[in-house]
Design a protein around this motif. Sequence first.
Motif, PDB file in Angstrom:
ATOM      1  N   UNK A 120      19.389  86.386 -35.211  1.00 16.25           N
ATOM      2  CA  UNK A 120      18.891  85.864 -33.932  1.00 16.25           C
ATOM      3  C   UNK A 120      18.244  84.486 -34.132  1.00 16.25           C
ATOM      4  N   UNK A 121      17.442  84.344 -35.172  1.00 14.95           N
ATOM      5  CA  UNK A 121      16.793  83.069 -35.473  1.00 14.95           C
ATOM      6  C   UNK A 121      17.831  81.999 -35.785  1.00 14.95           C
ATOM      7  N   UNK A 122      18.865  82.388 -36.522  1.00 17.84           N
ATOM      8  CA  UNK A 122      19.951  81.452 -36.828  1.00 17.84           C
ATOM      9  C   UNK A 122      20.561  80.905 -35.537  1.00 17.84           C
ATOM     10  N   UNK A 123      20.908  81.793 -34.610  1.00 18.32           N
ATOM     11  CA  UNK A 123      21.542  81.347 -33.363  1.00 18.32           C
ATOM     12  C   UNK A 123      20.590  80.519 -32.498  1.00 18.32           C
ATOM     13  N   UNK A 124      19.325  80.867 -32.490  1.00 16.35           N
ATOM     14  CA  UNK A 124      18.329  80.074 -31.756  1.00 16.35           C
ATOM     15  C   UNK A 124      18.282  78.654 -32.304  1.00 16.35           C
ATOM     16  N   UNK A 125      18.219  78.534 -33.621  1.00 12.94           N
ATOM     17  CA  UNK A 125      18.167  77.211 -34.243  1.00 12.94           C
ATOM     18  C   UNK A 125      19.488  76.468 -34.102  1.00 12.94           C
TER      19      UNK A 125
ATOM     20  N   UNK B 198      21.582  76.727 -31.555  1.00 14.56           N
ATOM     21  CA  UNK B 198      21.628  76.234 -30.176  1.00 14.56           C
ATOM     22  C   UNK B 198      20.697  75.043 -29.962  1.00 14.56           C
ATOM     23  N   UNK B 199      19.615  74.990 -30.756  1.00 16.40           N
ATOM     24  CA  UNK B 199      18.673  73.869 -30.672  1.00 16.40           C
ATOM     25  C   UNK B 199      19.124  72.681 -31.528  1.00 16.40           C
ATOM     26  N   UNK B 200      20.218  72.867 -32.279  1.00 19.07           N
ATOM     27  CA  UNK B 200      20.761  71.832 -33.172  1.00 19.07           C
ATOM     28  C   UNK B 200      19.735  71.352 -34.207  1.00 19.07           C
ATOM     29  N   UNK B 201      18.924  72.302 -34.684  1.00 20.42           N
ATOM     30  CA  UNK B 201      17.920  72.016 -35.710  1.00 20.42           C
ATOM     31  C   UNK B 201      18.559  72.275 -37.083  1.00 20.42           C
ATOM     32  N   UNK B 202      19.256  71.268 -37.587  1.00 21.40           N
ATOM     33  CA  UNK B 202      20.074  71.438 -38.790  1.00 21.40           C
ATOM     34  C   UNK B 202      19.275  71.882 -40.005  1.00 21.40           C
ATOM     35  N   UNK B 203      18.050  71.382 -40.146  1.00 21.91           N
ATOM     36  CA  UNK B 203      17.222  71.783 -41.291  1.00 21.91           C
ATOM     37  C   UNK B 203      16.930  73.287 -41.223  1.00 21.91           C
ATOM     38  N   UNK B 204      16.541  73.761 -40.048  1.00 22.68           N
ATOM     39  CA  UNK B 204      16.246  75.183 -39.888  1.00 22.68           C
ATOM     40  C   UNK B 204      17.507  76.035 -39.994  1.00 22.68           C
ATOM     41  N   UNK B 205      18.615  75.543 -39.460  1.00 21.67           N
ATOM     42  CA  UNK B 205      19.877  76.287 -39.559  1.00 21.67           C
ATOM     43  C   UNK B 205      20.231  76.481 -41.033  1.00 21.67           C
ATOM     44  N   UNK B 206      20.108  75.419 -41.823  1.00 14.91           N
ATOM     45  CA  UNK B 206      20.409  75.507 -43.255  1.00 14.91           C
ATOM     46  C   UNK B 206      19.510  76.534 -43.930  1.00 14.91           C
ATOM     47  N   UNK B 207      18.226  76.551 -43.556  1.00 15.76           N
ATOM     48  CA  UNK B 207      17.305  77.539 -44.131  1.00 15.76           C
ATOM     49  C   UNK B 207      17.693  78.960 -43.710  1.00 15.76           C
ATOM     50  N   UNK B 208      18.124  79.115 -42.460  1.00 11.88           N
ATOM     51  CA  UNK B 208      18.574  80.433 -41.986  1.00 11.88           C
ATOM     52  C   UNK B 208      19.798  80.892 -42.773  1.00 11.88           C
ATOM     53  N   UNK B 209      20.755  79.998 -42.968  1.00  9.70           N
ATOM     54  CA  UNK B 209      21.961  80.335 -43.728  1.00  9.70           C
ATOM     55  C   UNK B 209      21.580  80.704 -45.155  1.00  9.70           C
TER      56      UNK B 209
END
Length: 105
Positions: free
Chosen positions: A36-41, A43-54
């Motif tokens: 859920x956090x991954x998809x939230x980030x 959708x927000x195009x927060x690449x740094x957070x997306x990378x951390x989620x991955x």
Amino acid sequence: MEQPNLSYINSMSGGDKPFEQKLIEIIKLEFPEEKKTYFTNFNAKDFKQIAENVHKLKHKISILGLEKSYEVAVAYENNLHDGNTDLHEEFEAILTTMTNYLELL
């Protein structure tokens, strides 16, 4: 697409069924929130957070025996550092496969 399995958990546990069950419970508890956090980030195009989620999710990918999917996650994480989301659909398919598998456990 490869299918999740418990071979890594089984090899790690040495036959300790309560340990295996505890690990599965932790994954089943944490994975939906991390997804859920991954998809939230995303959708927000927060690449740094997306990378951390991955990065966090790829460990669960590995634990569920998805070797090729783990390689995709590593490549996707690296791409995200450059703002590249080309592997998003493939990563999303991995998450769906994992979700379906965990629901059956």
